[in-house]
Design an enzyme around this catalytic site. Structure first.
Site, mmCIF file in Angstrom:
data_model
loop_
_atom_site.group_PDB
_atom_site.id
_atom_site.type_symbol
_atom_site.label_atom_id
_atom_site.label_comp_id
_atom_site.label_asym_id
_atom_site.label_seq_id
_atom_site.Cartn_x
_atom_site.Cartn_y
_atom_site.Cartn_z
ATOM 1 N N SER A 137 20.232 18.696 15.862
ATOM 2 C CA SER A 137 18.865 18.013 16.026
ATOM 3 C C SER A 137 17.979 18.461 14.646
ATOM 4 C CB SER A 137 18.049 18.624 17.236
ATOM 5 O OG SER A 137 16.450 18.396 16.981
ATOM 6 N N TYR A 151 15.218 25.157 22.709
ATOM 7 C CA TYR A 151 15.829 24.036 22.326
ATOM 8 C C TYR A 151 16.397 24.010 20.742
ATOM 9 C CZ TYR A 151 16.856 19.281 21.265
ATOM 10 O OH TYR A 151 17.639 17.915 20.782
HETATM 11 N N1 LIG Z 1 16.255 11.910 21.458
HETATM 12 C C1 LIG Z 1 15.745 12.601 20.355
HETATM 13 O O1 LIG Z 1 14.425 12.788 20.055
HETATM 14 C C2 LIG Z 1 16.839 13.664 20.102
HETATM 15 C C3 LIG Z 1 16.637 14.289 18.518
HETATM 16 C C4 LIG Z 1 17.326 15.117 18.014
HETATM 17 C C5 LIG Z 1 18.699 15.382 18.748
HETATM 18 N N2 LIG Z 1 18.859 14.887 20.245
HETATM 19 C C6 LIG Z 1 20.053 15.155 20.706
HETATM 20 O O2 LIG Z 1 20.657 14.013 21.100
HETATM 21 C C7 LIG Z 1 21.656 14.353 22.073
HETATM 22 C C8 LIG Z 1 21.502 13.023 23.223
HETATM 23 O O3 LIG Z 1 20.262 12.965 23.680
HETATM 24 P P1 LIG Z 1 19.190 11.580 23.897
HETATM 25 O O4 LIG Z 1 18.165 11.675 23.100
HETATM 26 O O5 LIG Z 1 20.427 10.417 24.055
HETATM 27 O O6 LIG Z 1 18.863 11.923 25.461
HETATM 28 P P2 LIG Z 1 19.113 11.257 26.874
HETATM 29 O O7 LIG Z 1 19.023 9.814 26.882
HETATM 30 O O8 LIG Z 1 18.509 12.072 27.813
HETATM 31 O O9 LIG Z 1 20.649 11.511 27.156
HETATM 32 C C9 LIG Z 1 21.267 12.884 27.357
HETATM 33 C C10 LIG Z 1 22.658 12.579 28.068
HETATM 34 O O10 LIG Z 1 23.156 13.822 28.426
HETATM 35 C C11 LIG Z 1 23.804 13.867 29.860
HETATM 36 N N3 LIG Z 1 23.338 15.068 30.581
HETATM 37 C C12 LIG Z 1 22.331 15.930 30.626
HETATM 38 N N4 LIG Z 1 22.610 16.918 31.635
HETATM 39 C C13 LIG Z 1 23.728 16.829 31.815
HETATM 40 C C14 LIG Z 1 24.767 17.546 32.371
HETATM 41 N N5 LIG Z 1 24.112 18.849 33.015
HETATM 42 N N6 LIG Z 1 25.995 17.357 32.545
HETATM 43 C C15 LIG Z 1 26.495 16.401 31.957
HETATM 44 N N7 LIG Z 1 25.711 15.467 31.148
HETATM 45 C C16 LIG Z 1 24.583 15.906 31.085
HETATM 46 C C17 LIG Z 1 22.554 12.640 30.469
HETATM 47 O O11 LIG Z 1 23.370 12.152 31.418
HETATM 48 P P3 LIG Z 1 22.913 12.512 33.102
HETATM 49 O O12 LIG Z 1 21.746 13.159 33.238
HETATM 50 O O13 LIG Z 1 23.044 11.293 33.820
HETATM 51 O O14 LIG Z 1 24.115 13.440 33.375
HETATM 52 C C18 LIG Z 1 22.794 11.822 29.296
HETATM 53 O O15 LIG Z 1 23.599 10.841 29.205
HETATM 54 C C19 LIG Z 1 20.984 15.636 23.009
HETATM 55 O O16 LIG Z 1 22.147 16.575 22.468
HETATM 56 C C20 LIG Z 1 19.853 15.688 22.264
HETATM 57 O O17 LIG Z 1 19.347 17.232 21.988
HETATM 58 C C21 LIG Z 1 17.999 13.940 20.693
#
Ligand SMILES: NC(=O)c1ccc[n+]([C@@H]2O[C@H](COP(=O)([O-])OP(=O)(O)OC[C@H]3O[C@@H](n4cnc5c(N)ncnc54)[C@H](OP(=O)(O)O)[C@@H]3O)[C@@H](O)[C@H]2O)c1
Length: 247
Positions: A137, A151
């Site tokens: 991130s 986080y």
């Molecule tokens: N969005 C941002 O601003 C941002 C910025 C920097 C980095 N990131 C990183 O990007 C990555 C993806 O996040 P996103 O932004 O796309 O968020 P998101 O839309 O909330 O997606 C998160 C994904 O992880 C899955 N997940 C959560 N808990 C889980 C578990 N216990 N077992 C299996 N799967 C699980 C969720 O599916 P289910 O809940 O259905 O299982 C979902 O598919 C993360 O690592 C996040 O830290 C995001």
């Protein structure tokens, strides 16, 4: 690596960055094992992703995670790409932090990605190489952000494992890359484990750039797989942060 006809495992593929990545890889001719917690949600998504294989697993649980990887391998007979994307936020001041929640976040954001690297490496080595992408991130370059300690610590930890793995595995032609997304418009903020802190997505009100769409990060992940760069950002201007790195 050209992803055409390759097999990828993408965790957290039910929404946001993981879903956009699974779609992009499929468009480019790869077959993708899509992983998240809800089998129903994944089955619906799989209908629109030719060649995909939906595997439900709670990735906080290491043994479930390892079994998931082996199921993908049994299904396809090979794996070329692992995208360690599933992750979650926890917003809390240090004073209010619950250590059980730190553990939960670290299991999902750090321990399982490391376990999945361990599980996939012998497969990739046997096949002569492959690509691993770990999603960190941009917040790792803002390590004093109030309320975000768990986080950011988890994302700094996975970045460190990822950078060291890259050095250790390059002799086996296994290319490990680390992606640092900017604020991205996904379910991430809504799904934050919240101990009362403000978890609204920053909107980019003129002081900072507007959030990215998840497709922008998916393109960055694809670039990592194709070019094998060590550290990738969705925007050129973010690269400057590397010069201010404190780890
Ligand atoms: N969005 C941002 O601003 C941002 C910025 C920097 C980095 N990131 C990183 O990007 C990555 C993806 O996040 P996103 O932004 O796309 O968020 P998101 O839309 O909330 O997606 C998160 C994904 O992880 C899955 N997940 C959560 N808990 C889980 C578990 N216990 N077992 C299996 N799967 C699980 C969720 O599916 P289910 O809940 O259905 O299982 C979902 O598919 C993360 O690592 C996040 O830290 C995001």
């Amino acid at each position: 690596m050209n992803v055409k006809a390759k097999i990828a495992v993408v965790t957290g593929a039910s929404s946001g960055i993981g879903l956009a990545t699974a779609k992009l890889l499929t468009q480019k001719g790869a077959k993708v094992a899509i992983v998240a917690q809800s089998q129903g949600a994944l089955d619906t998504i799989a209908k629109d992703l030719p060649g995909s294989f939906a595997i439900a697993a709670d990735l906080r649980n290491e043994s479930e995670a390892r079994k998931m990887l082996q199921r993908a391998y049994e299904h396809y007979g090979r794996i070329d790409i692992l995208v360690n994307n599933a992750g979650r936020n926890y917003a809390s001041s240090i004073e209010e932090i619950e250590t059980t929640k730190i553990r939960e976040i670290f299991e999902l954001n750090v321990l399982t990605p490391v376990a999945l690297m361990q599980e996939v490496v012998p497969i990739l080595r046997k096949q002569g190489g492959g690509a691993i992408i770990n999603i960190s991130s941009g917040t790792v370059f803002m390590p004093t952000y109030p309320g975000m300690s768990t986080y950011i610590a988890s994302k700094r930890a996975i970045a460190t494992f990822s950078l060291v793995a890259r050095e250790e595995l390059k002799k086996d032609n296994i290319i490990v890359s680390t992606v640092y997304p900017y604020i991205t418009a996904t379910n991430f903020y809504k799904d934050t484990l919240n101990a009362g802190a403000n978890t609204q997505m920053p909107t980019g009100d003129g002081k900072i750039p507007a959030p990215d769409q998840p497709e922008v990060v998916a393109e960055t992940i694809l670039r990592g797989i194709e070019n094998g760069e060590a550290e990738l950002f969705p925007h050129e201007w973010m690269k400057e942060w590397l010069t201010k790195r404190t780890v």
